[in-house]
Scaffold this motif. Structure first.
Motif, PDB file in Angstrom:
ATOM      1  N   ARG A  24      75.914  49.955  37.895  1.00 13.76           N
ATOM      2  CA  ARG A  24      74.596  50.340  38.436  1.00 13.76           C
ATOM      3  C   ARG A  24      74.368  49.699  39.794  1.00 13.76           C
ATOM      4  N   PRO A  39      66.829  56.755  41.363  1.00  9.20           N
ATOM      5  CA  PRO A  39      65.970  56.331  40.248  1.00  9.20           C
ATOM      6  C   PRO A  39      66.817  56.001  39.025  1.00  9.20           C
ATOM      7  N   ASP A  40      66.294  55.107  38.199  1.00 11.33           N
ATOM      8  CA  ASP A  40      67.011  54.707  36.990  1.00 11.33           C
ATOM      9  C   ASP A  40      67.398  55.917  36.140  1.00 11.33           C
ATOM     10  N   ALA A  41      66.512  56.899  36.034  1.00 16.33           N
ATOM     11  CA  ALA A  41      66.806  58.081  35.208  1.00 16.33           C
ATOM     12  C   ALA A  41      68.036  58.824  35.726  1.00 16.33           C
ATOM     13  N   ASN A  42      68.190  58.923  37.032  1.00 19.53           N
ATOM     14  CA  ASN A  42      69.363  59.593  37.595  1.00 19.53           C
ATOM     15  C   ASN A  42      70.633  58.791  37.329  1.00 19.53           C
ATOM     16  N   GLU A  44      71.130  56.653  34.958  1.00 19.81           N
ATOM     17  CA  GLU A  44      71.426  56.705  33.521  1.00 19.81           C
ATOM     18  C   GLU A  44      72.063  58.038  33.140  1.00 19.81           C
ATOM     19  N   ARG A  45      71.649  59.128  33.778  1.00 18.88           N
ATOM     20  CA  ARG A  45      72.255  60.431  33.490  1.00 18.88           C
ATOM     21  C   ARG A  45      73.719  60.449  33.931  1.00 18.88           C
ATOM     22  N   SER A  48      75.763  58.462  31.610  1.00 17.25           N
ATOM     23  CA  SER A  48      76.006  59.169  30.345  1.00 17.25           C
ATOM     24  C   SER A  48      77.117  60.199  30.508  1.00 17.25           C
TER      25      SER A  48
END
Length: 157
Positions: A24, A39-42, A44-45, A48
């Motif tokens: 990260r 962003p954290d959501a991006n 994290e995607r 994944s």
């Protein structure tokens, strides 16, 4: 895969779940270099995808002598209909700026070259910013610049 660089041995392998924090930080450095929000959501995607063996996106980390990740590469296959082959596309490549010039990126390129051969890809392709002069100096050593111009078309709003 063990690689030798100017500053010692480098190890390149696929990321593991426990590598998330290091990855990260590296991926944020990559986004910062290109002045893109991450962003954290991006993040994290993307993580994944890399962790999913059935997803097309794959990752590599180059590790220092202590095993800490110091660089990353994200790559995937792409169809090449005109040649009836499959190529590899290198989406992201980043090495901690403090370790540039030490052989870490060479270890990543060696691993990518090996993967390209193992998978029978006809080429490994990537793009970079025109003004990314330091990286382009390395790219000119390991690959041939093409004459293709890249375009992006956005979907309708």
């Amino acid at each position: 895969m063990q690689q030798s660089g100017n500053a010692g041995a480098w190890r390149v392998d696929a990321p593991k779940e426990a590598d998330y924090a290091h990855w990260r930080k590296l991926y944020q450095g990559y986004a910062d270099f290109y002045r893109r929000e991450m962003p954290d959501a991006n993040a994290e995607r993307v993580w994944s995808w890399i962790m999913d063996p059935d997803h097309e996106v794959n990752g590599l980390l180059v590790r220092d002598a202590d095993g800490a990740p110091v660089g990353l590469a994200h790559y995937r296959p792409f169809a090449r209909p005109l040649t009836a082959t499959t190529g590899g596309f290198l989406d992201d490549l980043f090495v901690d700026p403090r370790l540039r010039g030490t052989g870490a990126v060479d270890a990543l390129f060696d691993a990518l070259r090996q993967i390209t051969a193992e998978r029978g890809w006809s080429v490994l392709r990537w793009i970079t910013m025109d003004d990314n002069y330091r990286a382009r100096g390395k790219y000119d050593q390991v690959a041939q610049q093409t004459k293709w111009v890249t375009y992006d078309m956005a979907p309708p709003a």
